[in-house]
Design a protein around this motif. Structure first.
Motif, short mmCIF file in Angstrom:
data_model
loop_
_atom_site.label_atom_id
_atom_site.label_comp_id
_atom_site.label_asym_id
_atom_site.label_seq_id
_atom_site.Cartn_x
_atom_site.Cartn_y
_atom_site.Cartn_z
N MET A 1 -68.33 -26.75 57.41
CA MET A 1 -67.19 -26.34 58.22
C MET A 1 -67.50 -24.96 58.80
O MET A 1 -68.09 -24.13 58.14
CB MET A 1 -65.91 -26.28 57.39
CG MET A 1 -65.44 -27.62 56.87
SD MET A 1 -63.95 -27.45 55.84
CE MET A 1 -62.77 -26.85 57.05
N ARG B 1 -62.23 -27.32 61.75
CA ARG B 1 -61.37 -28.47 61.46
C ARG B 1 -59.91 -28.06 61.32
O ARG B 1 -59.20 -28.48 60.38
CB ARG B 1 -61.86 -29.22 60.22
CG ARG B 1 -63.33 -29.60 60.35
CD ARG B 1 -63.81 -30.47 59.23
NE ARG B 1 -65.25 -30.69 59.35
CZ ARG B 1 -65.87 -31.83 59.11
NH1 ARG B 1 -65.18 -32.88 58.74
NH2 ARG B 1 -67.17 -31.93 59.24
N TYR C 1 -59.51 -19.55 54.90
CA TYR C 1 -60.95 -19.82 54.93
C TYR C 1 -61.72 -18.58 54.48
O TYR C 1 -61.51 -17.49 55.03
CB TYR C 1 -61.40 -20.19 56.34
CG TYR C 1 -60.75 -21.43 56.91
CD1 TYR C 1 -61.42 -22.65 56.93
CD2 TYR C 1 -59.45 -21.39 57.42
CE1 TYR C 1 -60.84 -23.79 57.46
CE2 TYR C 1 -58.85 -22.53 57.95
CZ TYR C 1 -59.55 -23.73 57.97
OH TYR C 1 -58.95 -24.85 58.48
#
Length: 226
Positions: free
Chosen positions: A66, A171, A194
């Protein structure tokens, strides 16, 4: 034919049993058994496993990536990429400045987590707020907004295309919501935190509403070595 199938099933069971045994005895200190098992499989297949997520985080499947390279504008209007953060861990959140509740809550938790770190730890991490509403979130608007949360928080905006590209690589879901009774539109969006490495790749993913203490612990676990 049935005998062959029975033999294959027996071999499979014995093989899995051997892998579980290897995972049990080969666990690193504090490593979950499941992650050790996936590491054993990765070693056999030649694929790398994702780094273990903290207890409050979400384990990324082995081989799943990711994030990545991005080009955006910061709150001062300067073009920045992942390489402009000096190798620091980025504590990122995607939202928008007109968000009525979720975004301020999550950004407040990130700011509180940063304050729980030692000065040396905090120096190796940068809180990051990325807009999903570039139509309204200009650099000036971002600068005014992030200053309400933490003095070191960086705000990122850009063109619709830049925001869409970064959101896609991380995402992140987002969509404009406008109803007849509303004078202004809202943005529906995902709400994860994140932890991003120097290459722009996600190292760990934290659930919404994670308390500051758990965010701080996750940050410490992912900090680059001084």
């Amino acid at each position: 034919m049935q005998r062959v199938i029975r033999i294959l099933v027996l071999v499979l069971i014995l093989g899995l049993g051997g892998l579980w045994g290897s995972a049990w005895f080969g666990r690193e200190a504090g490593e979950p058994l499941g992650h050790s098992f996936m590491r054993q499989i990765a070693a056999l297949t030649g694929r790398e496993t994702a780094p273990p997520a903290p207890a409050t985080g979400i384990q990324l499947p082995a081989g799943m990536n990711m994030g990545g390279a991005f080009t955006m504008l910061d709150q001062d209007g300067r073009t920045v990429t992942q390489g402009d953060f000096g190798g620091k861990l980025l504590v990122g959140y995607f939202g928008y400045t007109f968000c009525p509740d979720v975004c301020p809550t999550e950004l407040g938790a990130i700011a509180a987590a940063m304050d729980l770190l030692t000065p040396a730890e905090a120096e190796r991490a940068t809180p990051l707020f990325v807009t999903v509403d570039p139509e309204r979130d200009t650099p000036e608007q971002m600068k005014s907004y992030v200053s309400n949360f933490h003095p070191r928080m960086v705000g990122l905006t850009g063109s619709q295309e830049q925001v869409a590209a970064m959101a896609k690589s991380f995402r992140v879901f987002y969509a404009k919501v406008k109803r007849p009774e509303m004078s202004e539109y809202l943005m529906d969006h995902s709400s994860f935190i994140y932890l991003i490495g120097a290459d722009g790749r996600v190292r760990a993913l934290l659930r919404p509403q994670s308390p500051p203490e758990e965010i701080a612990a996750a940050i410490r676990a992912q900090l680059p070595r001084a």
